[in-house]
Design a protein around this motif. Structure first.
Motif, short mmCIF file in Angstrom:
data_model
loop_
_atom_site.label_atom_id
_atom_site.label_comp_id
_atom_site.label_asym_id
_atom_site.label_seq_id
_atom_site.Cartn_x
_atom_site.Cartn_y
_atom_site.Cartn_z
N GLU A 154 0.79 -1.23 0.00
CA GLU A 154 0.00 0.00 0.00
C GLU A 154 0.82 1.28 0.00
OE1 GLU A 154 -2.96 -0.33 3.06
OE2 GLU A 154 -3.89 -2.06 2.11
N LYS A 155 2.11 1.18 -0.33
CA LYS A 155 2.95 2.37 -0.47
C LYS A 155 2.83 2.91 -1.89
CE LYS A 155 6.36 0.91 2.94
NZ LYS A 155 7.75 0.52 3.17
N ILE A 156 3.02 4.22 -2.04
CA ILE A 156 2.98 4.83 -3.36
C ILE A 156 4.14 4.30 -4.19
CG2 ILE A 156 3.26 7.01 -4.61
CD1 ILE A 156 1.66 8.35 -2.39
N VAL A 157 3.84 3.95 -5.45
CA VAL A 157 4.86 3.44 -6.36
C VAL A 157 5.55 4.63 -7.02
CG1 VAL A 157 5.29 2.02 -8.39
CG2 VAL A 157 3.49 1.36 -6.79
N LYS A 158 6.86 4.71 -6.87
CA LYS A 158 7.65 5.81 -7.44
C LYS A 158 8.18 5.40 -8.81
CE LYS A 158 8.94 7.25 -2.85
NZ LYS A 158 9.97 7.18 -1.83
N LEU A 159 8.48 6.38 -9.64
CA LEU A 159 8.92 6.12 -11.01
C LEU A 159 10.15 5.21 -11.10
CD1 LEU A 159 8.41 9.63 -12.63
CD2 LEU A 159 7.08 7.55 -13.06
N LYS A 160 11.03 5.28 -10.12
CA LYS A 160 12.27 4.50 -10.16
C LYS A 160 12.14 3.12 -9.51
CE LYS A 160 13.84 6.58 -5.94
NZ LYS A 160 14.78 7.35 -5.21
N ASP A 161 10.99 2.83 -8.91
CA ASP A 161 10.80 1.55 -8.21
C ASP A 161 10.74 0.38 -9.19
OD1 ASP A 161 10.63 2.96 -5.85
OD2 ASP A 161 8.48 2.66 -5.57
N PRO A 162 11.42 -0.73 -8.87
CA PRO A 162 11.28 -1.94 -9.68
C PRO A 162 9.91 -2.57 -9.43
CG PRO A 162 12.88 -2.29 -7.91
CD PRO A 162 12.40 -0.88 -7.80
N VAL A 163 9.17 -2.80 -10.51
CA VAL A 163 7.81 -3.30 -10.40
C VAL A 163 7.57 -4.45 -11.38
CG1 VAL A 163 6.88 -1.06 -9.69
CG2 VAL A 163 6.90 -1.66 -12.10
N ILE A 164 6.44 -5.12 -11.20
CA ILE A 164 5.97 -6.08 -12.19
C ILE A 164 4.58 -5.62 -12.64
CG2 ILE A 164 7.25 -8.00 -11.18
CD1 ILE A 164 3.63 -8.32 -11.00
N LEU A 165 4.25 -5.97 -13.86
CA LEU A 165 2.92 -5.78 -14.40
C LEU A 165 2.39 -7.17 -14.67
CD1 LEU A 165 0.68 -3.97 -15.72
CD2 LEU A 165 1.95 -4.22 -17.85
N ASN A 166 1.29 -7.55 -14.03
CA ASN A 166 0.78 -8.90 -14.25
C ASN A 166 -0.29 -8.90 -15.34
OD1 ASN A 166 -1.70 -8.21 -13.03
ND2 ASN A 166 -1.14 -9.09 -11.07
N VAL A 167 -0.80 -10.08 -15.69
CA VAL A 167 -1.78 -10.18 -16.78
C VAL A 167 -3.10 -9.50 -16.45
CG1 VAL A 167 -0.79 -12.26 -17.78
CG2 VAL A 167 -2.54 -12.47 -16.03
N GLY A 168 -3.33 -9.17 -15.20
CA GLY A 168 -4.50 -8.40 -14.80
C GLY A 168 -4.26 -6.91 -14.87
N ASN A 169 -3.11 -6.52 -15.44
CA ASN A 169 -2.69 -5.12 -15.56
C ASN A 169 -2.56 -4.43 -14.21
OD1 ASN A 169 -2.42 -5.18 -18.35
ND2 ASN A 169 -4.59 -4.74 -18.64
N THR A 170 -2.12 -5.19 -13.22
CA THR A 170 -1.86 -4.66 -11.89
C THR A 170 -0.37 -4.42 -11.73
OG1 THR A 170 -3.73 -5.89 -10.99
CG2 THR A 170 -2.08 -5.11 -9.42
N ILE A 171 -0.03 -3.24 -11.25
CA ILE A 171 1.37 -2.89 -10.96
C ILE A 171 1.61 -3.14 -9.48
CG2 ILE A 171 2.93 -0.92 -10.67
CD1 ILE A 171 2.78 -1.45 -13.52
N MET A 172 2.72 -3.79 -9.16
CA MET A 172 3.12 -3.93 -7.76
C MET A 172 4.63 -4.00 -7.68
SD MET A 172 2.06 -7.88 -6.85
CE MET A 172 0.43 -7.72 -7.48
N HIS A 173 5.16 -3.65 -6.52
CA HIS A 173 6.61 -3.72 -6.31
C HIS A 173 7.08 -5.15 -6.55
CE1 HIS A 173 5.74 -0.14 -3.66
NE2 HIS A 173 6.66 0.32 -4.50
N ARG A 174 8.26 -5.28 -7.13
CA ARG A 174 8.80 -6.62 -7.43
C ARG A 174 8.95 -7.45 -6.15
NH1 ARG A 174 14.06 -6.21 -10.58
NH2 ARG A 174 12.74 -4.93 -11.86
N ASP A 175 9.45 -6.84 -5.09
CA ASP A 175 9.61 -7.57 -3.82
C ASP A 175 8.27 -7.97 -3.23
OD1 ASP A 175 12.37 -7.43 -4.00
OD2 ASP A 175 12.51 -5.63 -2.74
N CYS A 176 7.28 -7.13 -3.38
CA CYS A 176 5.94 -7.45 -2.86
C CYS A 176 5.35 -8.62 -3.63
CB CYS A 176 5.03 -6.24 -2.95
SG CYS A 176 5.50 -4.88 -1.86
#
Length: 66
Positions: free
Chosen positions: A14-36
């Motif tokens: 539930e933290k704000i995703v910053k532009l430089k954060d490593p993330v994944i985009l899943n097939v549901g088009n959900t963005i989340m932090h890679r570690d999360c």
């Protein structure tokens, strides 16, 4: 695009995703932090990974709609 930046929150931590954060985009088009994603109970298949700013530019249409 400016409507998304600074407001999008990771659904896991539930933290704000910053532009430089490593993330994944899943097939549901959900963005989340890679570690999360690694710690998530339910894992949909990954569509793409990278820094949020890169993903945002690559999938601009997905996030802004028609």
């Amino acid at each position: 695009m400016s409507e998304i930046v600074g407001k999008l929150r990771c659904p896991i931590c539930e933290k704000i995703v910053k532009l430089k954060d490593p993330v994944i985009l899943n097939v549901g088009n959900t963005i989340m932090h890679r570690d999360c994603y690694k710690n998530a109970e339910i894992k949909l298949p990954v569509k793409d990974t990278g820094r949020f700013g890169e993903i945002l530019m690559q999938y601009y249409d997905v996030f802004t709609g028609p």
